[in-house]
Design a protein around this motif. Structure first.
Motif, short mmCIF file in Angstrom:
data_model
loop_
_atom_site.label_atom_id
_atom_site.label_comp_id
_atom_site.label_asym_id
_atom_site.label_seq_id
_atom_site.Cartn_x
_atom_site.Cartn_y
_atom_site.Cartn_z
N UNK A 6 0.86 -1.19 0.00
CA UNK A 6 0.00 0.00 0.00
C UNK A 6 0.89 1.23 0.00
N UNK A 7 0.56 2.20 -0.86
CA UNK A 7 1.27 3.48 -0.87
C UNK A 7 0.23 4.60 -0.93
N UNK A 8 0.23 5.45 0.08
CA UNK A 8 -0.67 6.60 0.13
C UNK A 8 0.16 7.85 -0.07
N UNK A 49 -11.08 3.22 4.94
CA UNK A 49 -12.17 3.19 3.98
C UNK A 49 -11.73 3.70 2.61
N UNK A 50 -10.78 4.62 2.58
CA UNK A 50 -10.25 5.08 1.29
C UNK A 50 -9.38 4.01 0.65
N UNK A 51 -8.65 3.25 1.45
CA UNK A 51 -7.88 2.13 0.90
C UNK A 51 -8.82 1.08 0.33
N UNK A 52 -9.92 0.83 1.04
CA UNK A 52 -10.90 -0.18 0.59
C UNK A 52 -11.70 0.29 -0.62
N UNK A 53 -11.81 1.61 -0.81
CA UNK A 53 -12.61 2.13 -1.90
C UNK A 53 -14.00 2.56 -1.50
N UNK A 62 -4.18 6.48 -3.85
CA UNK A 62 -4.03 5.19 -3.18
C UNK A 62 -3.49 4.20 -4.21
N UNK A 63 -2.37 3.56 -3.90
CA UNK A 63 -1.80 2.56 -4.79
C UNK A 63 -1.67 1.24 -4.06
N UNK A 64 -2.04 0.15 -4.74
CA UNK A 64 -1.91 -1.20 -4.21
C UNK A 64 -0.94 -1.97 -5.08
N UNK A 65 0.16 -2.43 -4.49
CA UNK A 65 1.20 -3.16 -5.22
C UNK A 65 1.66 -2.39 -6.46
N UNK A 66 1.78 -1.08 -6.32
CA UNK A 66 2.27 -0.24 -7.42
C UNK A 66 1.22 0.22 -8.40
N UNK A 67 -0.03 -0.21 -8.22
CA UNK A 67 -1.11 0.14 -9.14
C UNK A 67 -1.99 1.21 -8.51
N UNK A 68 -2.21 2.30 -9.20
CA UNK A 68 -3.08 3.37 -8.72
C UNK A 68 -4.53 2.91 -8.79
N UNK A 69 -5.17 2.81 -7.61
CA UNK A 69 -6.56 2.32 -7.56
C UNK A 69 -7.50 3.40 -7.04
N UNK A 70 -7.04 4.64 -7.01
CA UNK A 70 -7.80 5.73 -6.40
C UNK A 70 -9.22 5.83 -6.94
N UNK A 71 -9.38 5.63 -8.24
CA UNK A 71 -10.69 5.79 -8.87
C UNK A 71 -11.45 4.47 -9.04
N UNK A 72 -10.89 3.38 -8.56
CA UNK A 72 -11.53 2.07 -8.75
C UNK A 72 -12.56 1.80 -7.66
N UNK A 73 -13.58 1.03 -8.01
CA UNK A 73 -14.60 0.60 -7.05
C UNK A 73 -14.02 -0.44 -6.10
N UNK A 74 -14.65 -0.65 -4.93
CA UNK A 74 -14.12 -1.63 -3.97
C UNK A 74 -13.92 -3.02 -4.57
N UNK A 75 -14.87 -3.48 -5.39
CA UNK A 75 -14.77 -4.84 -5.93
C UNK A 75 -13.67 -4.97 -6.98
#
Length: 333
Positions: A6-8, A49-53, A62-75
């Motif tokens: 996780x990278x914030x 909650x922002x990490x979870x989406x 918010x990046x997970x394993x180097x991937x920017x997921x800021x705009x992605x839905x929780x699922x």
């Protein structure tokens, strides 16, 4: 350098005029048990909650394993969340509860059954699949919720005060078990709590939150033994703060200093004072001592001697110089 789980970066969240998260930069390593510790309203749950989406940042990424997921839905994120309310389906068996997410994803029945049984095995509940949640203890239901999250094999597991509903003895038992499970499965755990003992017991590292910011990040030992701010010193454990004239008279120094209660001893020499209160707590006794220099100190003494000091008694306090920690007043970002 490995890519963090996780990278914030510059993370902020406002609810109208209220800034719940005021700018956070944080990296959490792959396979780490990381705790976010702080009082109610400090921003830790909002960050989770922002990490979870579940919440979208006002600013930052918010990046997970180097991937920017800021705009992605929780699922669309490779994370699962365990809440304080386990939200198990009462009409389904334990096994059906655990495999429910796989069923929604249309995983074949044979595979999802095998993975659900494997998940129950990982949380030390083999053979419990046929039971209903109502027939299980609070700790067992907590582990079922954990198995339901683990069965999807997420890269990151988010835990939002999952032990809060348990009684003290069971909570202490589950603290140890959660850490052992995390080691076994090797998944990154991000644990949100306001309980300092939980954070210190289970974590590889702890972030202490204060007013929407991170006041300090470090190992449990670093945060406890070397608090970076007066807030951290007071929130993580009990700390005696010496400043102003008291610090000058007792230590001969200017600034703000912290001394933990267990580092202080009642002795024949040292800073003089009067016992204001005596609190018996089983294995230890806590003394509140008003020093002549103007500060009130908490002293923690193991109950290994029969002679106790009493309220109103004159005493002297002593400690080793290396146990006096100078702390600053500024927050870390």
């Amino acid at each position: 350098m490995s890519v963090p789980a996780i990278a914030l970066a510059g993370l902020r969240k406002s609810f109208g005029p209220v800034e719940a998260v005021a700018g956070i930069d944080l990296e959490i390593a792959d396979g780490e048990f990381f705790s976010m510790l702080g009082p109610s309203g400090s921003g830790k749950t909002t960050v989770l909650r922002m990490i979870a989406g579940f919440e979208r940042p006002t600013a930052g990424t918010v990046a997970l394993s180097g991937r920017d997921v800021t705009e992605l839905a929780p699922y669309e994120r490779d994370v699962n969340t365990v809440f304080q309310d386990y939200a198990l389906f009462p009409h389904l068996s334990v096994l059906e509860n655990v495999e429910y997410g796989l069923k929604v994803r249309k995983v074949p029945r044979k595979e999802r059954r095998a993975r659900a049984e494997e998940a129950l095995e990982s949380v030390r509940l083999p053979g419990f699949g046929g039971r209903k949640p109502s027939a299980m203890s609070g700790g067992q239901r907590q582990r079922v919720a954990l198995a339901r999250a683990l069965v999807n094999r997420p890269k990151v597991l988010l835990l939002d005060e999952p032990l809060g509903a348990l009684d003290l003895k069971l909570r202490e038992q589950m603290q140890v078990e959660l850490k052992q499970i995390q080691r076994d499965v090797g998944i990154t755990f991000v644990f949100v709590t306001h309980d300092q003992d939980e954070a210190l017991t289970m974590s590889d590292r702890v972030a202490v939150f204060d007013a929407g910011r991170i006041a300090q990040v470090g190992t449990p030992e670093e945060v406890y033994e070397h608090p970076a701010t007066p807030f951290v010193a007071g929130f993580v454990g009990t700390s005696n703060l010496l400043s102003g004239s008291a610090a000058h008279q007792i230590l001969g120094r200017e600034g703000t200093f912290s001394v933990r209660p267990e580092k202080i001893a009642l002795a024949e020499e040292g800073a003089p004072g009067t016992v204001a209160e005596v609190i018996y707590a089983g294995p230890v006794t806590r003394y509140l001592v008003d020093l002549d220099a103007g500060a009130r100190m908490v002293v923690m003494e193991q109950n290994r001697r029969t002679g106790k000091s009493h309220r109103g008694e004159r005493v002297r306090l002593t400690w080793q110089a290396e146990h006096v920690i100078e702390i600053g007043a500024n927050h870390a970002s």
